[in-house]
Design a protein around this motif. Structure first.
Motif, PDB file in Angstrom:
ATOM      1  N   ILE A  95       0.784  -1.176  -0.022  1.00  0.00           N
ATOM      2  CA  ILE A  95      -0.010   0.024   0.028  1.00  0.00           C
ATOM      3  C   ILE A  95       0.862   1.165  -0.130  1.00  0.00           C
ATOM      4  CG2 ILE A  95      -2.042   1.214   1.069  1.00  0.00           C
ATOM      5  CD1 ILE A  95      -2.415  -1.837   0.303  1.00  0.00           C
ATOM      6  N   ALA A  96       0.747   1.976  -1.159  1.00  0.00           N
ATOM      7  CA  ALA A  96       1.665   3.135  -1.137  1.00  0.00           C
ATOM      8  C   ALA A  96       0.882   4.452  -1.545  1.00  0.00           C
ATOM      9  CB  ALA A  96       2.680   3.130  -2.158  1.00  0.00           C
ATOM     10  N   GLY A  97       0.907   5.427  -0.740  1.00  0.00           N
ATOM     11  CA  GLY A  97       0.464   6.839  -1.094  1.00  0.00           C
ATOM     12  C   GLY A  97      -0.887   6.859  -0.338  1.00  0.00           C
ATOM     13  N   GLY A  98      -1.452   8.177  -0.502  1.00  0.00           N
ATOM     14  CA  GLY A  98      -2.682   8.267  -0.368  1.00  0.00           C
ATOM     15  C   GLY A  98      -2.967   8.795   1.253  1.00  0.00           C
ATOM     16  N   ILE A  99      -3.996   9.304   1.584  1.00  0.00           N
ATOM     17  CA  ILE A  99      -4.635   9.520   3.065  1.00  0.00           C
ATOM     18  C   ILE A  99      -5.619   8.659   3.139  1.00  0.00           C
ATOM     19  CG2 ILE A  99      -5.520  11.214   4.431  1.00  0.00           C
ATOM     20  CD1 ILE A  99      -4.324  13.300   2.715  1.00  0.00           C
ATOM     21  N   TRP A 100      -5.486   7.738   4.280  1.00  0.00           N
ATOM     22  CA  TRP A 100      -6.357   6.820   4.818  1.00  0.00           C
ATOM     23  C   TRP A 100      -7.187   7.212   5.848  1.00  0.00           C
ATOM     24  CZ3 TRP A 100      -6.873   2.466   1.565  1.00  0.00           C
ATOM     25  CH2 TRP A 100      -5.949   2.452   0.555  1.00  0.00           C
ATOM     26  N   ASP A 101      -8.330   7.889   5.904  1.00  0.00           N
ATOM     27  CA  ASP A 101      -9.229   8.701   6.970  1.00  0.00           C
ATOM     28  C   ASP A 101     -10.062   7.447   7.674  1.00  0.00           C
ATOM     29  OD1 ASP A 101     -10.544  10.137   8.613  1.00  0.00           O
ATOM     30  OD2 ASP A 101     -10.714  11.627   7.109  1.00  0.00           O
ATOM     31  N   VAL A 102      -9.881   7.207   8.927  1.00  0.00           N
ATOM     32  CA  VAL A 102     -10.642   6.333   9.668  1.00  0.00           C
ATOM     33  C   VAL A 102     -11.962   7.065  10.078  1.00  0.00           C
ATOM     34  CG1 VAL A 102     -10.682   4.228  11.214  1.00  0.00           C
ATOM     35  CG2 VAL A 102      -8.610   5.029  10.340  1.00  0.00           C
ATOM     36  N   ASN A 103     -12.202   8.302  10.118  1.00  0.00           N
ATOM     37  CA  ASN A 103     -13.298   9.007  10.572  1.00  0.00           C
ATOM     38  C   ASN A 103     -13.880   8.753  11.793  1.00  0.00           C
ATOM     39  OD1 ASN A 103     -15.329  11.025  10.313  1.00  0.00           O
ATOM     40  ND2 ASN A 103     -16.590   9.501   8.800  1.00  0.00           N
ATOM     41  N   GLY A 104     -13.001   8.675  12.876  1.00  0.00           N
ATOM     42  CA  GLY A 104     -13.009   8.109  14.169  1.00  0.00           C
ATOM     43  C   GLY A 104     -14.288   9.178  15.015  1.00  0.00           C
ATOM     44  N   LYS A 105     -14.433  10.232  14.636  1.00  0.00           N
ATOM     45  CA  LYS A 105     -15.432  11.028  15.377  1.00  0.00           C
ATOM     46  C   LYS A 105     -16.841  10.509  14.989  1.00  0.00           C
ATOM     47  CE  LYS A 105     -13.499  15.360  15.826  1.00  0.00           C
ATOM     48  NZ  LYS A 105     -13.251  17.175  15.749  1.00  0.00           N
ATOM     49  N   GLU A 106     -16.929   9.754  13.704  1.00  0.00           N
ATOM     50  CA  GLU A 106     -18.223   9.195  13.185  1.00  0.00           C
ATOM     51  C   GLU A 106     -18.222   7.574  13.161  1.00  0.00           C
ATOM     52  OE1 GLU A 106     -20.875  10.981  12.304  1.00  0.00           O
ATOM     53  OE2 GLU A 106     -19.995  12.959  12.774  1.00  0.00           O
ATOM     54  N   ASN A 107     -17.204   7.146  13.893  1.00  0.00           N
ATOM     55  CA  ASN A 107     -17.165   5.771  14.072  1.00  0.00           C
ATOM     56  C   ASN A 107     -16.274   5.447  15.251  1.00  0.00           C
ATOM     57  OD1 ASN A 107     -18.083   4.350  11.355  1.00  0.00           O
ATOM     58  ND2 ASN A 107     -16.466   5.842  10.580  1.00  0.00           N
ATOM     59  N   PRO A 108     -17.025   5.929  16.389  1.00  0.00           N
ATOM     60  CA  PRO A 108     -16.453   5.744  18.018  1.00  0.00           C
ATOM     61  C   PRO A 108     -16.366   4.089  18.289  1.00  0.00           C
ATOM     62  CG  PRO A 108     -18.569   6.157  18.035  1.00  0.00           C
ATOM     63  CD  PRO A 108     -18.275   6.392  16.495  1.00  0.00           C
ATOM     64  N   ARG A 109     -15.300   3.629  18.922  1.00  0.00           N
ATOM     65  CA  ARG A 109     -15.191   2.341  19.443  1.00  0.00           C
ATOM     66  C   ARG A 109     -16.383   1.995  20.429  1.00  0.00           C
ATOM     67  NH1 ARG A 109      -9.745   3.198  22.776  1.00  0.00           N
ATOM     68  NH2 ARG A 109      -9.576   5.014  21.469  1.00  0.00           N
ATOM     69  N   GLY A 110     -16.687   0.583  20.319  1.00  0.00           N
ATOM     70  CA  GLY A 110     -17.666   0.463  21.455  1.00  0.00           C
ATOM     71  C   GLY A 110     -17.310  -0.090  22.773  1.00  0.00           C
ATOM     72  N   VAL A 111     -17.938  -0.952  23.525  1.00  0.00           N
ATOM     73  CA  VAL A 111     -17.683  -0.825  24.810  1.00  0.00           C
ATOM     74  C   VAL A 111     -16.558  -2.001  25.045  1.00  0.00           C
ATOM     75  CG1 VAL A 111     -18.928  -1.828  27.032  1.00  0.00           C
ATOM     76  CG2 VAL A 111     -20.119  -0.451  25.415  1.00  0.00           C
ATOM     77  N   PRO A 112     -15.682  -1.870  25.649  1.00  0.00           N
ATOM     78  CA  PRO A 112     -14.440  -2.697  25.795  1.00  0.00           C
ATOM     79  C   PRO A 112     -14.836  -4.159  26.237  1.00  0.00           C
ATOM     80  CG  PRO A 112     -13.920  -0.647  26.644  1.00  0.00           C
ATOM     81  CD  PRO A 112     -15.335  -0.667  26.445  1.00  0.00           C
ATOM     82  N   GLU A 113     -16.029  -4.296  27.206  1.00  0.00           N
ATOM     83  CA  GLU A 113     -16.205  -5.559  27.591  1.00  0.00           C
ATOM     84  C   GLU A 113     -16.896  -6.318  26.597  1.00  0.00           C
ATOM     85  OE1 GLU A 113     -16.791  -2.549  29.226  1.00  0.00           O
ATOM     86  OE2 GLU A 113     -15.294  -2.847  30.547  1.00  0.00           O
ATOM     87  N   GLN A 114     -17.651  -5.785  25.525  1.00  0.00           N
ATOM     88  CA  GLN A 114     -18.170  -6.429  24.531  1.00  0.00           C
ATOM     89  C   GLN A 114     -17.367  -6.626  23.396  1.00  0.00           C
ATOM     90  OE1 GLN A 114     -21.377  -7.283  24.789  1.00  0.00           O
ATOM     91  NE2 GLN A 114     -21.593  -6.558  26.768  1.00  0.00           N
ATOM     92  N   LEU A 115     -16.974  -7.947  23.318  1.00  0.00           N
ATOM     93  CA  LEU A 115     -15.710  -8.300  22.399  1.00  0.00           C
ATOM     94  C   LEU A 115     -16.091  -8.165  20.786  1.00  0.00           C
ATOM     95  CD1 LEU A 115     -14.050 -11.206  24.093  1.00  0.00           C
ATOM     96  CD2 LEU A 115     -13.383  -8.970  24.264  1.00  0.00           C
ATOM     97  N   ASP A 116     -17.446  -8.229  20.624  1.00  0.00           N
ATOM     98  CA  ASP A 116     -17.929  -8.141  19.224  1.00  0.00           C
ATOM     99  C   ASP A 116     -18.293  -6.647  18.742  1.00  0.00           C
ATOM    100  OD1 ASP A 116     -17.860 -10.908  18.787  1.00  0.00           O
ATOM    101  OD2 ASP A 116     -19.930 -11.097  19.038  1.00  0.00           O
ATOM    102  N   ASP A 117     -17.890  -5.753  19.619  1.00  0.00           N
ATOM    103  CA  ASP A 117     -18.085  -4.269  19.518  1.00  0.00           C
ATOM    104  C   ASP A 117     -17.005  -3.990  18.491  1.00  0.00           C
ATOM    105  OD1 ASP A 117     -20.413  -4.238  20.504  1.00  0.00           O
ATOM    106  OD2 ASP A 117     -19.758  -2.766  22.167  1.00  0.00           O
ATOM    107  N   TYR A 118     -17.296  -2.559  17.806  1.00  0.00           N
ATOM    108  CA  TYR A 118     -16.207  -2.139  16.863  1.00  0.00           C
ATOM    109  C   TYR A 118     -15.053  -1.720  17.832  1.00  0.00           C
ATOM    110  CZ  TYR A 118     -13.957   1.483  13.716  1.00  0.00           C
ATOM    111  OH  TYR A 118     -13.107   2.225  13.009  1.00  0.00           O
ATOM    112  N   GLY A 119     -13.642  -2.046  17.311  1.00  0.00           N
ATOM    113  CA  GLY A 119     -12.641  -1.747  17.946  1.00  0.00           C
ATOM    114  C   GLY A 119     -11.884  -0.220  17.769  1.00  0.00           C
TER     115      GLY A 119
END
Length: 238
Positions: A95-119
């Motif tokens: 993978i070379a070049g570019g800006i890879w924006d994960v958009n964390g403000k609109e994709n917040p991680r889930g609850v740590p105790e819930q292993l199936d939640d988004y990390g």
């Protein structure tokens, strides 16, 4: 080494207005591997995890922005980009070049105790060999910028990290168990309080967490971290 590749230029197929979903076009170009994908300048929305097959090179323009759509991160296996086969593994991906924006403000991680939640992890590779990440920017994850697990013979070079929403547990390059023979050099944090944790983390055992779902604890061997100034590195010894 990518021995054979079909060059695919997506300049005429992708819509870089920042609104149109480009996931299907890009994933269709990636399917099957054995190809070199060239991404044009523009702002491209991505609504689902991009999966990269073996023998694939993605070359992005310096003005290419790939942004994870809002509310895309829902489960532990949601990322902006990953390798396609987590069971058998993949090889020879660049993978070379570019800006890879994960958009964390609109994709917040889930609850740590819930292993199936988004990390909240941005770019994730599992059971990889011969991996190159270079000359790119990773932006705005809610947790790790790049996570490598069971990955060998890899190079991470000249990678910039940018974040507009600093939080805890935002490692830059997070290296997990059974990673070996890697080179990490020329990392650049280009925004304040970036990353929110270690610039490089070597974690032989991450434990059971929603952003480390299913990884195996194991040794980390022969990782060279080459830099010309001091920066935080964390190592967890089993």
């Amino acid at each position: 080494m990518i021995l054979r590749s079909r060059k695919i230029d997506l300049a005429e197929k992708m819509t870089g207005d920042g609104v149109t979903d480009n996931y299907a076009v890009l994933q269709d170009a990636l399917n099957g591997g054995d190809r070199s994908i060239h991404l044009p300048p523009g702002r491209f929305l991505i609504s689902k995890t991009l999966k990269v097959f073996s023998n694939t090179r993605i070359i992005a323009d310096t003005r290419t922005v790939l942004k994870l759509a809002a509310h895309t991160g829902k489960r532990f296996d949601d990322w902006l980009l990953t390798n396609a086969d987590h069971e058998k593994g993949n090889s020879d991906i660049e993978i070379a070049g570019g800006i890879w924006d994960v958009n964390g403000k609109e994709n917040p991680r889930g609850v740590p105790e819930q292993l199936d939640d988004y990390g909240g992890v941005g770019i994730y590779f599992l059971r990889m060999s011969h991996l190159i990440l270079k000359n790119l920017t990773v932006a705005n994850p809610d947790s790790f910028f790049v996570m490598l697990c069971e990955t060998e013979d890899f190079r991470v070079e000249n990678v910039k990290l940018f974040n507009d929403n600093p939080k805890i547990n935002q490692d830059g390059i997070h290296v997990g168990g059974f990673c070996r023979n890697g080179l990490i050099r020329k990392l650049h944090a280009i925004s304040p309080l970036t990353p929110g944790d270690d610039l490089v983390a070597l974690n032989a055992n991450d434990g059971a967490r929603h952003f480390t779902h299913g990884q195996k604890p194991g040794p980390i061997e022969n990782i060279v971290i080459d830099h010309d100034f001091l920066f935080p590195v964390h190592a967890y010894i089993m």
